[in-house]
Scaffold this active site. Structure first.
Site, PDB file in Angstrom:
ATOM      1  N   ASN A 150       0.953  -1.319  -0.104  1.00  0.00           N
ATOM      2  CA  ASN A 150      -0.085   0.022   0.028  1.00  0.00           C
ATOM      3  C   ASN A 150       0.867   1.298  -0.136  1.00  0.00           C
ATOM      4  OD1 ASN A 150       0.718  -0.754   2.708  1.00  0.00           O
ATOM      5  ND2 ASN A 150      -0.926   0.346   3.487  1.00  0.00           N
ATOM      6  N   GLU A 248       3.225  -5.366  12.083  1.00  0.00           N
ATOM      7  CA  GLU A 248       2.378  -4.005  12.188  1.00  0.00           C
ATOM      8  C   GLU A 248       1.359  -4.606  11.217  1.00  0.00           C
ATOM      9  OE1 GLU A 248       2.341  -1.551  13.735  1.00  0.00           O
ATOM     10  OE2 GLU A 248       4.287  -1.694  14.596  1.00  0.00           O
ATOM     11  N   CYS A 282      -3.580   1.322   6.458  1.00  0.00           N
ATOM     12  CA  CYS A 282      -3.820   0.738   7.477  1.00  0.00           C
ATOM     13  C   CYS A 282      -4.626   1.602   8.564  1.00  0.00           C
ATOM     14  CB  CYS A 282      -2.894  -0.158   8.173  1.00  0.00           C
ATOM     15  SG  CYS A 282      -1.310   0.684   8.353  1.00  0.00           S
ATOM     16  N   GLU A 461       7.150   0.421  15.995  1.00  0.00           N
ATOM     17  CA  GLU A 461       7.956   0.998  15.340  1.00  0.00           C
ATOM     18  C   GLU A 461       8.367   2.476  15.576  1.00  0.00           C
ATOM     19  OE1 GLU A 461       6.557  -0.093  11.298  1.00  0.00           O
ATOM     20  OE2 GLU A 461       8.139  -1.775  11.195  1.00  0.00           O
TER      21      GLU A 461
HETATM   22  O1  TXE Z   1      -0.933  -8.598   2.483  1.00  0.00           O
HETATM   23  P1  TXE Z   1       0.265  -9.840   2.993  1.00  0.00           P
HETATM   24  P2  TXE Z   1      -1.262  -8.540   1.181  1.00  0.00           P
HETATM   25  C1  TXE Z   1      -3.948  -6.144   4.890  1.00  0.00           C
HETATM   26  C2  TXE Z   1      -5.287  -5.569   3.872  1.00  0.00           C
HETATM   27  C3  TXE Z   1      -4.994  -6.697   3.041  1.00  0.00           C
HETATM   28  C4  TXE Z   1      -4.214  -7.679   3.241  1.00  0.00           C
HETATM   29  C5  TXE Z   1      -3.745  -8.510   2.478  1.00  0.00           C
HETATM   30  O2  TXE Z   1      -6.226  -6.117   4.761  1.00  0.00           O
HETATM   31  O3  TXE Z   1      -6.188  -6.693   2.379  1.00  0.00           O
HETATM   32  O4  TXE Z   1      -3.663  -7.336   4.276  1.00  0.00           O
HETATM   33  O5  TXE Z   1      -2.654  -7.507   1.679  1.00  0.00           O
HETATM   34  C6  TXE Z   1       4.317 -11.297   2.334  1.00  0.00           C
HETATM   35  N1  TXE Z   1       5.852 -15.420   4.979  1.00  0.00           N
HETATM   36  N2  TXE Z   1      -2.693  -4.992   4.726  1.00  0.00           N
HETATM   37  O6  TXE Z   1      -1.892  -9.691   0.294  1.00  0.00           O
HETATM   38  O7  TXE Z   1      -0.296 -10.997   2.103  1.00  0.00           O
HETATM   39  C7  TXE Z   1       3.882 -10.674   1.215  1.00  0.00           C
HETATM   40  O8  TXE Z   1       4.652 -11.248   0.051  1.00  0.00           O
HETATM   41  C8  TXE Z   1       6.410 -14.418   4.676  1.00  0.00           C
HETATM   42  C9  TXE Z   1      -2.520  -4.198   5.799  1.00  0.00           C
HETATM   43  O9  TXE Z   1      -0.463  -7.437   0.588  1.00  0.00           O
HETATM   44  O10 TXE Z   1       0.101  -9.854   4.164  1.00  0.00           O
HETATM   45  C10 TXE Z   1       4.017  -9.203   1.325  1.00  0.00           C
HETATM   46  O11 TXE Z   1       5.605  -8.902   1.178  1.00  0.00           O
HETATM   47  N3  TXE Z   1       5.926 -13.394   4.111  1.00  0.00           N
HETATM   48  C11 TXE Z   1      -1.321  -3.563   5.618  1.00  0.00           C
HETATM   49  C12 TXE Z   1       3.897  -8.989   2.415  1.00  0.00           C
HETATM   50  O12 TXE Z   1       3.896 -10.344   3.286  1.00  0.00           O
HETATM   51  C13 TXE Z   1       4.838 -13.541   3.546  1.00  0.00           C
HETATM   52  C14 TXE Z   1      -0.801  -3.195   4.393  1.00  0.00           C
HETATM   53  C15 TXE Z   1       2.356  -8.467   3.022  1.00  0.00           C
HETATM   54  O13 TXE Z   1       1.429  -9.551   2.616  1.00  0.00           O
HETATM   55  C16 TXE Z   1       3.949 -14.622   3.583  1.00  0.00           C
HETATM   56  C17 TXE Z   1      -1.085  -4.179   3.455  1.00  0.00           C
HETATM   57  C18 TXE Z   1       4.610 -15.630   4.383  1.00  0.00           C
HETATM   58  N4  TXE Z   1       3.812 -16.887   4.474  1.00  0.00           N
HETATM   59  C19 TXE Z   1      -2.017  -5.230   3.524  1.00  0.00           C
HETATM   60  N5  TXE Z   1       2.940 -14.383   3.036  1.00  0.00           N
HETATM   61  C20 TXE Z   1      -0.958  -2.543   6.733  1.00  0.00           C
HETATM   62  N6  TXE Z   1      -1.314  -2.880   8.092  1.00  0.00           N
HETATM   63  O14 TXE Z   1      -0.398  -1.616   6.502  1.00  0.00           O
HETATM   64  C21 TXE Z   1       2.906 -13.280   2.392  1.00  0.00           C
HETATM   65  N7  TXE Z   1       3.917 -12.406   2.792  1.00  0.00           N
END
Ligand code: TXE
Length: 480
Positions: A150, A248, A282, A461
């Protein structure tokens, strides 16, 4: 087509798999570059490079590390126009937003931690007449940083800069959905002559590249920002290995509006806190609670102004909302709008996909959406949607709105609009969240602790908190 290769041991390397993932331009829906589809082998190689670099990097003086980080900050600033363009293209966000927020913040992150490490200090505890204890703070070694899509460079640098400043070496994995500015950062690090192995950037999916990073026995800490479900999975892997963890995660933040607030200012900021970055922050306030005497007035003004927001070409300076980050995410948001309907919600404006003309017609555009008439317990009001979708709900008393605000499993941030100072302080104390804004939103001082409670995360953080996270305290007791 441009191939984004891994930055390992100071150079760009093709992935061991030899394969690449598509990188999609959300404004058009077309593939425009390819990302290294990295696997365990690439992570191993990166961790080895980081281990080799650790003794000399951690052995540098604070001033020398400061100089490297400052140089990176200056290079980001000097390339800010190109970086903003790349960020907007990769993520779908309006170009003006990347220019005004994302890239300046990446510059600030490196500058801030380059400087704060010079001021970092540890404690001493005297036992009068007997001994003095002092705390050593040593870097951890190799640490892993995993970031979401994001706020790509903004959040990537928010982790990397303090980790490096504290003397760690880093293996970082940006989101596979928005890898471009991380790749440009790798080029900047090469230009800044950052010693090889100090920072390694590995591209690829969460499963194939992120998971082996979390599991690697030589990675001492994981700093992660992303979804709550992913955070839970990472904790399950890393906690039994006794790694330090900073998570986070998501939010479902309340925006509480009292009758006595500065109405015009509240309305202006509420439009931003609802829909900035297509609602994909977020910290966005997705549940808006309005004191009943001003509910109808707020509803009329908010709906009218939201309906007049422009959605479309991210390069258009007049556009308010660009494209949603991916087709999959757009589908998820639309499914929540459908759910809201099923739960009895009324869509006051928005709720529909937009298809601009020409090249952009395949892009992922959605009108900002306001829903009313939902119970605060329903799924729409409990689960994170992470898009330009808000609900509005009237309330009568402070106790009632506090209960509604605290009803979700999340606890990241809250916003309160009131000119009653006592009430503002009272609510700030009782709201279950890591961050409370009173009469503002997203006003950030980088020295403050940043993070969430409940299912919004673990750890903080920012400022000195993150330098403490990225170091290990050791107490030394000297008797005299
Ligand atoms: O997040 P992911 P996504 C929330 C928001 C969104 C949801 C999914 O609700 O719809 O998360 O978003 C890596 N081991 N937020 O799909 O899947 C992945 O490759 C290690 C809130 O982007 O959690 C990416 O680099 N790493 C948020 C990172 O984790 C893994 C902002 C985030 O991916 C992994 C964005 C694993 N098993 C989304 N699986 C905020 N709070 O700011 C995935 N990743």
């Amino acid at each position: 087509m441009l191939k984004l290769n891994n930055y390992i041991d100071g150079t760009l390397k093709t992935p061991h798999s030899g394969t690449y993932l598509d990188n999609i331009h959300p404004a058009t829906g077309k593939v425009y570059s390819l990302i290294a589809d990295s696997t365990e082998e690439d992570i191993h190689q990166a961790v080895r490079a980081a281990q080799t670099a650790f003794p000399s990097w951690s052995g540098l003086s604070l001033k020398e590390r400061h100089n490297y980080l400052l140089r990176i900050s200056q290079l980001i600033a000097s390339k800010s126009k190109a970086l903003a363009k790349a960020e907007s293209k990769d993520n779908g966000k309006p170009l003006w937003l990347a220019e005004q927020v994302d890239i300046p913040r990446a510059v600030d992150n490196f500058e801030f931690f380059a400087t704060s490490i010079l001021h970092f200090s540890s404690e001493s505890h005297q036992m009068p007449g007997r001994a003095i204890n002092y705390t050593l703070r040593k870097p951890l070694g190799v640490v892993g940083c995993i970031s979401p899509w994001n706020l790509p460079l903004y959040l990537f640098s928010w982790k990397i800069a303090p980790a490096l400043a504290a003397g760690n070496t880093v293996v970082a994995k940006p989101s596979e959905i928005t890898p471009m500015t991380a790749y440009l950062l790798a080029e900047i690090c090469i230009e800044a002559e950052l010693p090889p192995g100090v920072l390694n950037i590995v591209f690829g999916s969460g499963l194939k590249a992120g998971d082996p990073l979390v599991r690697h026995p030589d990675v001492k800490a994981i700093s992660f920002t992303g979804g709550t479900a992913t955070g839970r999975h990472i904790a399950q892997v890393a906690a039994p290995m006794f790694k330090k963890l900073s998570l986070e995660l998501g939010g479902k933040n309340p925006n509480i509006i009292f009758e006595d607030c500065d109405y015009d200012r509240m309305l202006k900021v509420t439009l931003r806190s609802s829909f900035a970055n297509q609602g994909q922050i977020c910290l966005c306030g997705s549940r808006i609670f309005i004191e009943r005497p001003i509910y109808e007035r707020f509803k009329r003004d908010f709906v009218e102004q939201t309906a007049s927001m422009m959605v479309g070409d991210p390069n258009d300076p007049n556009v308010h909302l660009g494209a949603i980050v991916s087709e999959q995410h757009l589908e998820k948001i639309l499914s929540y709008i459908e759910l809201a309907r099923e739960e009895g919600g009324r869509i006051l404006t928005g709720g529909k996909r937009v298809y601009p003309a020409g090249e952009l017609k395949g892009g992922y555009y959605l009108r900002p959406t306001i829903i009313e008439g939902l119970d605060y317990h329903c799924r729409t009001n409990q689960e994170e949607i992470f898009g330009p979708v808000v609900t509005i709900t009237p309330f009568d008393t402070e106790a009632e709105v506090l209960a509604m605000a605290n009803s979700t499993p999340y606890g990241l941030s809250a916003t309160i609009w009131t000119n009653d100072l006592a009430r503002a302080h009272r609510l700030a104390e009782d709201i279950e969240s890591g961050i409370v804004w009173i009469n503002s939103w997203l006003l950030r001082d980088l020295r403050t602790p940043f993070g969430g409670t409940k299912q919004s995360g673990v750890g903080r953080e920012g400022g000195m908190e993150v330098l403490r996270f990225f170091t290990e305290p050791k107490n030394v007791c000297v008797a005299y």
